[in-house]
Design a protein around this motif. Structure first.
Motif, PDB file in Angstrom:
ATOM      1  N   LEU A 153       0.843  -1.079  -0.130  1.00  0.00           N
ATOM      2  CA  LEU A 153       0.081   0.083   0.212  1.00  0.00           C
ATOM      3  C   LEU A 153       0.632   1.133  -0.049  1.00  0.00           C
ATOM      4  CD1 LEU A 153      -3.015  -0.908   2.505  1.00  0.00           C
ATOM      5  CD2 LEU A 153      -2.962  -0.695  -0.231  1.00  0.00           C
ATOM      6  N   THR A 154       1.918   1.159   0.578  1.00  0.00           N
ATOM      7  CA  THR A 154       2.918   2.188   0.552  1.00  0.00           C
ATOM      8  C   THR A 154       3.318   2.845  -0.894  1.00  0.00           C
ATOM      9  OG1 THR A 154       3.500   1.653   2.557  1.00  0.00           O
ATOM     10  CG2 THR A 154       4.985   3.257   1.662  1.00  0.00           C
ATOM     11  N   GLU A 155       3.742   1.678  -1.632  1.00  0.00           N
ATOM     12  CA  GLU A 155       4.133   1.699  -3.039  1.00  0.00           C
ATOM     13  C   GLU A 155       3.104   2.339  -3.868  1.00  0.00           C
ATOM     14  OE1 GLU A 155       7.056   1.366  -4.414  1.00  0.00           O
ATOM     15  OE2 GLU A 155       7.784   1.056  -2.253  1.00  0.00           O
ATOM     16  N   HIS A 156       1.805   1.911  -3.486  1.00  0.00           N
ATOM     17  CA  HIS A 156       0.621   2.487  -4.335  1.00  0.00           C
ATOM     18  C   HIS A 156       0.545   3.747  -3.912  1.00  0.00           C
ATOM     19  CE1 HIS A 156      -3.481   2.725  -5.786  1.00  0.00           C
ATOM     20  NE2 HIS A 156      -3.968   3.083  -4.798  1.00  0.00           N
ATOM     21  N   MET A 157       0.589   4.400  -2.695  1.00  0.00           N
ATOM     22  CA  MET A 157       0.406   5.684  -2.038  1.00  0.00           C
ATOM     23  C   MET A 157       1.445   6.553  -2.777  1.00  0.00           C
ATOM     24  SD  MET A 157      -2.384   5.942  -0.638  1.00  0.00           S
ATOM     25  CE  MET A 157      -2.061   7.534  -0.013  1.00  0.00           C
ATOM     26  N   LYS A 158       2.711   5.963  -3.146  1.00  0.00           N
ATOM     27  CA  LYS A 158       3.714   6.912  -3.539  1.00  0.00           C
ATOM     28  C   LYS A 158       3.103   7.320  -5.139  1.00  0.00           C
ATOM     29  CE  LYS A 158       7.689   5.173  -1.351  1.00  0.00           C
ATOM     30  NZ  LYS A 158       8.897   4.257  -1.371  1.00  0.00           N
ATOM     31  N   LEU A 159       2.734   6.320  -5.673  1.00  0.00           N
ATOM     32  CA  LEU A 159       1.819   6.787  -7.395  1.00  0.00           C
ATOM     33  C   LEU A 159       0.473   7.510  -7.082  1.00  0.00           C
ATOM     34  CD1 LEU A 159       2.524   3.253  -9.028  1.00  0.00           C
ATOM     35  CD2 LEU A 159       4.270   5.461  -8.967  1.00  0.00           C
TER      36      LEU A 159
ATOM     37  N   ARG B 218      -1.123   9.749  -4.769  1.00  0.00           N
ATOM     38  CA  ARG B 218      -1.183  10.779  -3.560  1.00  0.00           C
ATOM     39  C   ARG B 218      -2.573  10.813  -3.009  1.00  0.00           C
ATOM     40  NH1 ARG B 218       2.378  15.744  -3.645  1.00  0.00           N
ATOM     41  NH2 ARG B 218       0.052  16.371  -4.620  1.00  0.00           N
ATOM     42  N   LYS B 219      -3.482  11.100  -3.879  1.00  0.00           N
ATOM     43  CA  LYS B 219      -4.780  11.690  -3.460  1.00  0.00           C
ATOM     44  C   LYS B 219      -5.759  10.512  -3.246  1.00  0.00           C
ATOM     45  CE  LYS B 219      -4.495  16.048  -5.673  1.00  0.00           C
ATOM     46  NZ  LYS B 219      -5.053  17.184  -6.397  1.00  0.00           N
ATOM     47  N   ASP B 220      -5.277   9.079  -3.193  1.00  0.00           N
ATOM     48  CA  ASP B 220      -6.006   8.149  -2.955  1.00  0.00           C
ATOM     49  C   ASP B 220      -6.430   8.149  -1.401  1.00  0.00           C
ATOM     50  OD1 ASP B 220      -7.820   5.690  -2.963  1.00  0.00           O
ATOM     51  OD2 ASP B 220      -6.056   4.571  -3.842  1.00  0.00           O
ATOM     52  N   TYR B 221      -7.590   8.792  -1.061  1.00  0.00           N
ATOM     53  CA  TYR B 221      -7.656   8.932   0.469  1.00  0.00           C
ATOM     54  C   TYR B 221      -8.237   7.585   1.217  1.00  0.00           C
ATOM     55  CZ  TYR B 221      -6.820  13.653  -0.498  1.00  0.00           C
ATOM     56  OH  TYR B 221      -6.201  14.688  -1.056  1.00  0.00           O
TER      57      TYR B 221
ATOM     58  N   GLU C 146      -5.313   5.712   1.718  1.00  0.00           N
ATOM     59  CA  GLU C 146      -4.410   6.247   2.916  1.00  0.00           C
ATOM     60  C   GLU C 146      -5.088   5.690   4.146  1.00  0.00           C
ATOM     61  OE1 GLU C 146      -2.795  10.545   4.197  1.00  0.00           O
ATOM     62  OE2 GLU C 146      -4.334  10.340   2.747  1.00  0.00           O
ATOM     63  N   ARG C 147      -6.421   5.833   4.546  1.00  0.00           N
ATOM     64  CA  ARG C 147      -7.278   5.183   5.488  1.00  0.00           C
ATOM     65  C   ARG C 147      -6.759   3.849   5.837  1.00  0.00           C
ATOM     66  NH1 ARG C 147     -11.850   3.576   7.581  1.00  0.00           N
ATOM     67  NH2 ARG C 147     -12.641   4.552   9.654  1.00  0.00           N
ATOM     68  N   ALA C 148      -6.857   3.038   4.823  1.00  0.00           N
ATOM     69  CA  ALA C 148      -6.781   1.572   5.023  1.00  0.00           C
ATOM     70  C   ALA C 148      -5.414   1.352   5.458  1.00  0.00           C
ATOM     71  CB  ALA C 148      -7.188   0.820   3.797  1.00  0.00           C
ATOM     72  N   LEU C 149      -4.347   2.191   4.911  1.00  0.00           N
ATOM     73  CA  LEU C 149      -2.919   2.032   5.359  1.00  0.00           C
ATOM     74  C   LEU C 149      -2.787   2.353   6.854  1.00  0.00           C
ATOM     75  CD1 LEU C 149       0.022   1.595   4.508  1.00  0.00           C
ATOM     76  CD2 LEU C 149       0.202   3.681   3.673  1.00  0.00           C
ATOM     77  N   THR C 150      -3.429   3.441   6.969  1.00  0.00           N
ATOM     78  CA  THR C 150      -3.371   4.079   8.544  1.00  0.00           C
ATOM     79  C   THR C 150      -4.010   2.810   9.619  1.00  0.00           C
ATOM     80  OG1 THR C 150      -3.428   6.266   7.751  1.00  0.00           O
ATOM     81  CG2 THR C 150      -3.739   5.807  10.192  1.00  0.00           C
ATOM     82  N   MET C 151      -5.200   2.379   9.279  1.00  0.00           N
ATOM     83  CA  MET C 151      -5.835   1.444  10.117  1.00  0.00           C
ATOM     84  C   MET C 151      -4.682  -0.081  10.070  1.00  0.00           C
ATOM     85  SD  MET C 151      -9.603   1.816   8.830  1.00  0.00           S
ATOM     86  CE  MET C 151     -10.359   0.486   9.762  1.00  0.00           C
ATOM     87  N   LEU C 152      -4.176  -0.339   9.010  1.00  0.00           N
ATOM     88  CA  LEU C 152      -3.261  -1.339   9.018  1.00  0.00           C
ATOM     89  C   LEU C 152      -1.933  -1.047  10.011  1.00  0.00           C
ATOM     90  CD1 LEU C 152      -2.806  -3.043   5.589  1.00  0.00           C
ATOM     91  CD2 LEU C 152      -3.627  -4.018   7.439  1.00  0.00           C
TER      92      LEU C 152
END
Length: 89
Positions: A39-45, A47-50, A53-59
């Motif tokens: 998910l971190t790699e996905h978020m680098k590409l 950035r506005k996929d909120y 981002e929330r799922a990543l924070t919960m994980l």
């Protein structure tokens, strides 16, 4: 799908007691770490996929709580999983 059954069994086999050991804290932490890295790699590409981002924070929160549980239960298992996965702290 990015995480198929074979990949899960590989993670569980490497960090758990067996390929079907899905309940141990070590195997769950390893699975969460793999998903967090993806998910971190996905978020680098994207950035506005909120929602991601929330799922990543919960994980990250789930992994942190499992690490705290393991720290309080058995410090040696905690240190081993931290070393194996290369996590900080």
């Amino acid at each position: 799908m990015y995480l198929d059954a074979a990949k899960k069994q590989e993670i569980f086999g490497k960090h758990g007691k067996s390929n079907s050991d899905t309940g141990s804290a070590e195997s769950q932490i390893a699975l969460f770490s793999y998903r967090i890295a993806r998910l971190t790699e996905h978020m680098k590409l994207n950035r506005k996929d909120y929602s991601t981002e929330r799922a990543l924070t919960m994980l990250v929160g789930k992994r942190r709580s499992l690490l705290t549980y393991l720290y309080n239960r058995d410090i040696n298992r905690y240190r081993n999983i931290i070393k194996e996965l290369g996590l900080r702290k």
